[in-house]
Motif scaffolding. Structure first.
Motif, PDB file in Angstrom:
ATOM      1  N   SER A 190       4.251   6.391  -0.932  1.00  0.00           N
ATOM      2  CA  SER A 190       5.089   5.297  -2.259  1.00  0.00           C
ATOM      3  C   SER A 190       4.762   4.511  -3.202  1.00  0.00           C
ATOM      4  N   TYR A 191       5.324   4.694  -4.466  1.00  0.00           N
ATOM      5  CA  TYR A 191       4.925   3.584  -5.397  1.00  0.00           C
ATOM      6  C   TYR A 191       4.732   2.076  -5.229  1.00  0.00           C
ATOM      7  N   ARG A 192       5.743   1.848  -3.957  1.00  0.00           N
ATOM      8  CA  ARG A 192       4.598   0.275  -3.427  1.00  0.00           C
ATOM      9  C   ARG A 192       2.933   0.083  -2.970  1.00  0.00           C
ATOM     10  N   ASP A 193       3.441   0.925  -2.160  1.00  0.00           N
ATOM     11  CA  ASP A 193       1.869   1.560  -1.154  1.00  0.00           C
ATOM     12  C   ASP A 193       0.850   2.192  -2.296  1.00  0.00           C
ATOM     13  N   CYS A 194       0.859   2.372  -3.265  1.00  0.00           N
ATOM     14  CA  CYS A 194      -0.085   2.777  -4.428  1.00  0.00           C
ATOM     15  C   CYS A 194      -0.688   1.891  -4.833  1.00  0.00           C
ATOM     16  N   ALA A 195       0.836   0.936  -5.423  1.00  0.00           N
ATOM     17  CA  ALA A 195      -0.433   0.270  -6.772  1.00  0.00           C
ATOM     18  C   ALA A 195      -0.843  -0.991  -5.371  1.00  0.00           C
ATOM     19  N   HIS A 196      -0.343  -1.259  -3.708  1.00  0.00           N
ATOM     20  CA  HIS A 196      -1.238  -1.928  -3.227  1.00  0.00           C
ATOM     21  C   HIS A 196      -2.568  -0.757  -2.826  1.00  0.00           C
ATOM     22  N   LEU A 197      -2.525  -0.429  -2.660  1.00  0.00           N
ATOM     23  CA  LEU A 197      -3.905   0.431  -2.020  1.00  0.00           C
ATOM     24  C   LEU A 197      -5.254   0.714  -3.304  1.00  0.00           C
ATOM     25  N   PHE A 198      -4.677   0.551  -4.177  1.00  0.00           N
ATOM     26  CA  PHE A 198      -5.401   0.324  -5.975  1.00  0.00           C
ATOM     27  C   PHE A 198      -6.030  -0.403  -5.661  1.00  0.00           C
ATOM     28  N   GLU A 199      -5.192  -1.570  -5.729  1.00  0.00           N
ATOM     29  CA  GLU A 199      -5.885  -3.281  -5.818  1.00  0.00           C
ATOM     30  C   GLU A 199      -6.832  -3.381  -4.759  1.00  0.00           C
ATOM     31  N   ARG A 200      -6.540  -2.888  -3.478  1.00  0.00           N
ATOM     32  CA  ARG A 200      -7.717  -3.452  -2.755  1.00  0.00           C
ATOM     33  C   ARG A 200      -8.574  -2.312  -3.024  1.00  0.00           C
ATOM     34  N   CYS A 201      -8.665  -1.468  -3.976  1.00  0.00           N
ATOM     35  CA  CYS A 201     -10.224  -0.752  -3.962  1.00  0.00           C
ATOM     36  C   CYS A 201     -10.595  -1.297  -4.867  1.00  0.00           C
ATOM     37  N   LEU A 202      -9.431  -1.664  -5.323  1.00  0.00           N
ATOM     38  CA  LEU A 202      -9.936  -3.496  -6.686  1.00  0.00           C
ATOM     39  C   LEU A 202     -10.996  -4.612  -6.069  1.00  0.00           C
ATOM     40  N   GLU A 203     -10.751  -4.806  -4.763  1.00  0.00           N
ATOM     41  CA  GLU A 203     -11.015  -5.858  -4.548  1.00  0.00           C
ATOM     42  C   GLU A 203     -11.770  -5.974  -3.020  1.00  0.00           C
ATOM     43  N   ALA A 204     -12.052  -5.185  -2.786  1.00  0.00           N
ATOM     44  CA  ALA A 204     -12.982  -5.143  -1.218  1.00  0.00           C
ATOM     45  C   ALA A 204     -13.588  -4.794  -1.402  1.00  0.00           C
ATOM     46  N   ASP A 205     -14.582  -4.883  -0.753  1.00  0.00           N
ATOM     47  CA  ASP A 205     -16.287  -4.449  -0.656  1.00  0.00           C
ATOM     48  C   ASP A 205     -16.749  -3.173   0.136  1.00  0.00           C
ATOM     49  N   TYR A 206     -17.566  -2.413  -1.097  1.00  0.00           N
ATOM     50  CA  TYR A 206     -17.793  -1.043  -0.048  1.00  0.00           C
ATOM     51  C   TYR A 206     -19.331  -0.666  -0.715  1.00  0.00           C
ATOM     52  N   ASP A 207     -19.816   0.593   0.031  1.00  0.00           N
ATOM     53  CA  ASP A 207     -20.199   1.401  -1.010  1.00  0.00           C
ATOM     54  C   ASP A 207     -20.091   2.325  -1.673  1.00  0.00           C
ATOM     55  N   TYR A 208     -19.831   3.656  -0.361  1.00  0.00           N
ATOM     56  CA  TYR A 208     -19.761   4.990  -1.249  1.00  0.00           C
ATOM     57  C   TYR A 208     -18.869   5.414   0.177  1.00  0.00           C
ATOM     58  N   GLU A 225      -6.770   5.324   9.068  1.00  0.00           N
ATOM     59  CA  GLU A 225      -7.674   3.977   9.935  1.00  0.00           C
ATOM     60  C   GLU A 225      -8.755   3.851   8.372  1.00  0.00           C
ATOM     61  N   ARG A 226      -9.606   4.102   8.320  1.00  0.00           N
ATOM     62  CA  ARG A 226     -10.982   4.713   7.128  1.00  0.00           C
ATOM     63  C   ARG A 226     -10.374   3.072   5.545  1.00  0.00           C
ATOM     64  N   ALA A 227      -8.963   4.093   5.721  1.00  0.00           N
ATOM     65  CA  ALA A 227      -8.397   2.441   4.334  1.00  0.00           C
ATOM     66  C   ALA A 227      -8.460   0.811   4.790  1.00  0.00           C
ATOM     67  N   ARG A 228      -7.914   1.324   6.104  1.00  0.00           N
ATOM     68  CA  ARG A 228      -7.541  -0.295   6.902  1.00  0.00           C
ATOM     69  C   ARG A 228      -8.511  -1.233   7.026  1.00  0.00           C
ATOM     70  N   GLU A 229      -9.478  -0.095   7.149  1.00  0.00           N
ATOM     71  CA  GLU A 229     -11.105  -1.012   8.082  1.00  0.00           C
ATOM     72  C   GLU A 229     -11.880  -1.764   6.930  1.00  0.00           C
ATOM     73  N   VAL A 230     -11.898  -0.395   6.229  1.00  0.00           N
ATOM     74  CA  VAL A 230     -12.696  -0.872   4.422  1.00  0.00           C
ATOM     75  C   VAL A 230     -11.877  -1.445   3.948  1.00  0.00           C
ATOM     76  N   LEU A 231     -10.678  -1.395   3.117  1.00  0.00           N
ATOM     77  CA  LEU A 231     -10.497  -1.502   2.175  1.00  0.00           C
ATOM     78  C   LEU A 231      -9.532  -2.862   2.516  1.00  0.00           C
ATOM     79  N   GLY A 232      -8.496  -2.532   3.857  1.00  0.00           N
ATOM     80  CA  GLY A 232      -7.719  -3.459   3.693  1.00  0.00           C
ATOM     81  C   GLY A 232      -6.571  -3.793   4.127  1.00  0.00           C
ATOM     82  N   TYR A 233      -6.597  -1.771   3.298  1.00  0.00           N
ATOM     83  CA  TYR A 233      -5.114  -1.360   3.265  1.00  0.00           C
ATOM     84  C   TYR A 233      -4.247  -1.945   4.633  1.00  0.00           C
ATOM     85  N   ASP A 234      -2.575  -1.935   3.490  1.00  0.00           N
ATOM     86  CA  ASP A 234      -1.567  -2.594   5.303  1.00  0.00           C
ATOM     87  C   ASP A 234      -0.746  -1.948   4.089  1.00  0.00           C
ATOM     88  N   PRO A 235      -0.196  -0.980   4.469  1.00  0.00           N
ATOM     89  CA  PRO A 235       0.591   0.006   4.152  1.00  0.00           C
ATOM     90  C   PRO A 235       1.983  -0.921   4.468  1.00  0.00           C
TER      91      PRO A 235
END
Ligand SMILES: NC(=O)C1=CN([C@@H]2O[C@H](COP(=O)(O)OP(=O)(O)OC[C@H]3O[C@@H](n4cnc5c(N)ncnc54)[C@H](O)[C@@H]3O)[C@@H](O)[C@H]2O)C=CC1
Ligand SMILES: O=C1O[C@H](COP(=O)(O)O)[C@@H](O)[C@H](O)[C@H]1O
Length: 242
Positions: A190-208, A225-235
């Motif tokens: 969804s548009y809403r989850d898309c924006a949230h996911l990319f926001e998490r990509c800007l805010e979270a800590d990760y390597d690759y 699950e990986r997006a939830r765990e590493v990025l804090g994605y919460d669709p």
């Protein structure tokens, strides 16, 4: 933040919700349709000089620009998606950009959807999941280009330490999931989850990282699950509600 391919659909989904949250520099080869709300660079991502200027001073880059057609011909994949991505990721790494977010695609792994697995794979009862650790298995030349992009990201991450995430985006559609299309409903974003996911990509800590970009659909065959765990994605959305 630099957003390439800003005038497209994914860019629209991001800017609609995050437009006011960050100081954006937008880049697209198409000029803006109206008066842009943010700094706007008209350039092709294969233009190295223009790209080097565009990444200068940026904390993060979200790289969306490219040919999005699954049926894109090789010359377009090669120029827009492979050469363009190499130009952007190399410039970002050289400029010391902190985070690089690459819009990859479900088509990087589309050939896992074999005749034996489908259409059951697209249904809630099926428990098969791709989680991002599997080998690439592209379904077309466009998918080959996305795998090349992910590999370029891996290379520049290892060379320079630039924090990088590749998001294998599913099927972004506005307002509701695709109708009469089981595959599209299973990978709806969804548009809403898309924006949230990319926001998490800007805010979270990760390597690759490689993560899947879909909503929390009951039908899913991509693990989030990986997006939830590493990025804090919460669709918040689920195609089963429609
Ligand atoms: N929309 C979706 O459901 C999905 C999209 N993606 C990926 O997300 C990214 C964005 O896709 P959409 O927004 O749907 O596509 P879009 O076609 O709506 O937007 C792409 C934008 O990139 C620009 N662009 C293309 N080639 C360029 C170049 N060489 N230099 C500068 N700008 C260029 C276009 O002018 C356009 O504004 C693409 O990389 C696509 O492969 C991946 C999976 C699913
Ligand atoms: O990568 C992409 O995938 C979506 C979904 O693929 P489809 O073959 O099920 O339509 C596609 O809509 C989008 O244009 C493309 O960039």
């Amino acid at each position: 933040m630099l957003l390439t391919g800003a005038s497209g659909r994914v860019g629209e989904a991001i800017l609609r919700r995050l437009g006011e949250e960050y100081d954006w520099r937008l880049l697209d080869r198409e000029p803006p349709t109206g008066e842009p709300d943010h700094e706007y660079v008209v350039a092709d991502v294969t233009d190295e000089e223009a790209v080097r200027e565009a990444v200068d001073g940026m904390d993060a880059v979200i790289h969306l620009a490219g040919d999005p057609r699954p049926e894109a011909p090789w010359d377009s994949v090669l120029a827009n998606n492979i050469d363009g991505t190499q130009t952007v990721v190399a410039a970002a790494a050289d400029a010391g950009v902190g985070k690089f977010v690459f819009a990859s695609s479900n088509h990087a792994v589309g050939a896992y959807e074999t005749d034996e697995r489908t259409p059951e794979l697209y249904r809630t009862s099926d428990e098969f999941r791709l989680d991002g650790t599997e080998l690439p298995r592209p379904s077309n030349l466009y998918g080959v280009g996305k795998v090349a992009g992910e590999t370029l990201c891996r290379y520049y991450h290892d060379e320079t330490g630039m924090n990088t995430v590749c998001v294998r985006v599913g099927n972004l559609t506005e307002d509701h999931p695709p109708i009469d299309y089981e595959r599209g409903q299973a990978m709806w974003l969804s548009y809403r989850d898309c924006a949230h996911l990319f926001e998490r990509c800007l805010e979270a800590d990760y390597d690759y990282e490689i993560v899947y970009g879909i909503s929390d659909n009951d039908r899913k065959y991509y693990s989030i699950e990986r997006a939830r765990e590493v990025l804090g994605y919460d669709p918040q959305d689920n195609s089963a509600r429609y």
